[in-house]
Write a protein that holds these residues in place. Structure first.
Motif: not given
Length: 329
Positions: A219-233
């Motif tokens: 679970r922790e490996r797949n958390f959203y990470r800051p500063g990478q411009g990640q968005t929800t689906p």
């Protein structure tokens, strides 16, 4: 999926849930001296109760007044479901000219009222060599019951929560509502969000041993990470993503998660017939409506010469202490 080192698939089905509010569905209706309809209803949605009563009686909405003094609990079960019961009471009052009270006993309420939507999910998920999600293809089918009710927005909210706290770079998630021969399922706290999150949590729980990873680590490996411009689906930027990991680790530290897990492992090794377990689950929950027009609120505050104050607002009291909070203003 073609670039994924590991690809798994499966299905998951779970049933609904009873609201079990302490006060069952109830309504009191009477016709006043001006032939106006007055209804007291245990309803979370008085304006729609008014709309349905006026429709059933064939009178304009301004001839119907609906009042909800308070509810003995609601949890979403009184958002849509009370309208028909209030209309039955109003129709009885209209036909007889006498006040009519309608109240379900517990067995009737359990039998007749809608529940939380059960879901059936089929899924396919891909991971890289490090156990990070690469792709998800899933279909969620909600058990709507005999009528549509609020099944569409409940399903939409489930689709918007299937990512939960996890970055899924490639996702295709479809939703369907099944009409079934059961009660008309309806709103329930979380409103589809818990069902969507439960699906991805079940997927990770099943895949962790297949990947040779501890479920909490996966679970922790797949958390959203800051500063990478990640968005929800569905394209919403996940701001302040660092909070997910921070809260996750603080909860584990405060709960002595690692220490207790080791104690549980030791217990299970020496007890072949009795087992213990400990789990931790993160949640990213959206607090707005998918229908953005609903994301508003208003109030009218009147201050009189004697210093007394009258507050008009759009809330209903169902045990959350709303009246007390308004007095505290």
């Amino acid at each position: 999926f073609a670039d994924s080192a590991h690809v798994f698939g499966g299905e998951f089905q779970f049933a609904g849930q009873e609201h079990f509010y302490l006060e069952t569905h109830a309504a009191l209706a009477l016709i006043d001296e001006n032939e106006q309809v007055f209804v007291q209803s245990s309803t979370q949605h008085p304006s729609e109760t008014q709309e349905i009563v006026s429709h059933v009686l064939g009178v304009p909405a301004h001839e119907v007044t609906v009042q909800c003094l308070r509810m003995g609990g609601g949890f979403g079960g009184k958002e849509m479901q009370p309208h028909g019961f209030a209309a039955v009471a109003a129709l009885g009052a209209k036909l007889t000219g006498r006040p009519v009270r309608f109240r379900l006993n517990r067995t009737q309420d359990l039998t007749m009222s809608g529940k939380r939507h059960g879901f059936h999910a089929t899924w396919k998920i891909g991971f890289d060599t490090e156990g990070r999600i690469q792709a998800l293809d899933a279909t969620l089918v909600a058990d709507g019951g005999w009528s549509l009710d609020l099944s569409e927005p409940v399903l939409a909210r489930a689709l918007c929560h299937i990512d939960n706290t996890y970055w899924i770079p490639h996702a295709r998630v479809a939703g369907r509502v099944a009409r079934t021969n059961t009660v008309s399922n309806t709103a329930f706290r979380g409103f589809g969000g818990p069902q969507g999150m439960l699906v991805i949590e079940d997927i990770l729980g099943r895949c962790a041993p297949l990947l040779g990873l501890d479920p909490a680590e996966l679970r922790e490996r797949n958390f959203y990470r800051p500063g990478q411009g990640q968005t929800t689906p569905y394209g919403q930027p996940v701001t302040q993503a660092e909070r997910i990991t921070a809260v996750w680790r603080q909860v584990q530290d405060d709960a002595r998660f690692a220490e207790r897990t080791r104690a549980i492992d030791a217990f299970n090794a020496t007890h072949p017939h009795t087992k213990r377990a400990l789990a931790v689950t993160g949640i990213k929950f959206g607090i707005s409506f998918n229908l953005t027009a609903f994301n508003q609120g208003g109030a009218l505050v009147l201050i009189y010469k004697d210093g007394s104050v009258l507050i008009n607002h759009g809330g209903t009291e169902m045990g959350q202490g709303l009246h007390t909070k308004m007095l505290q203003v």
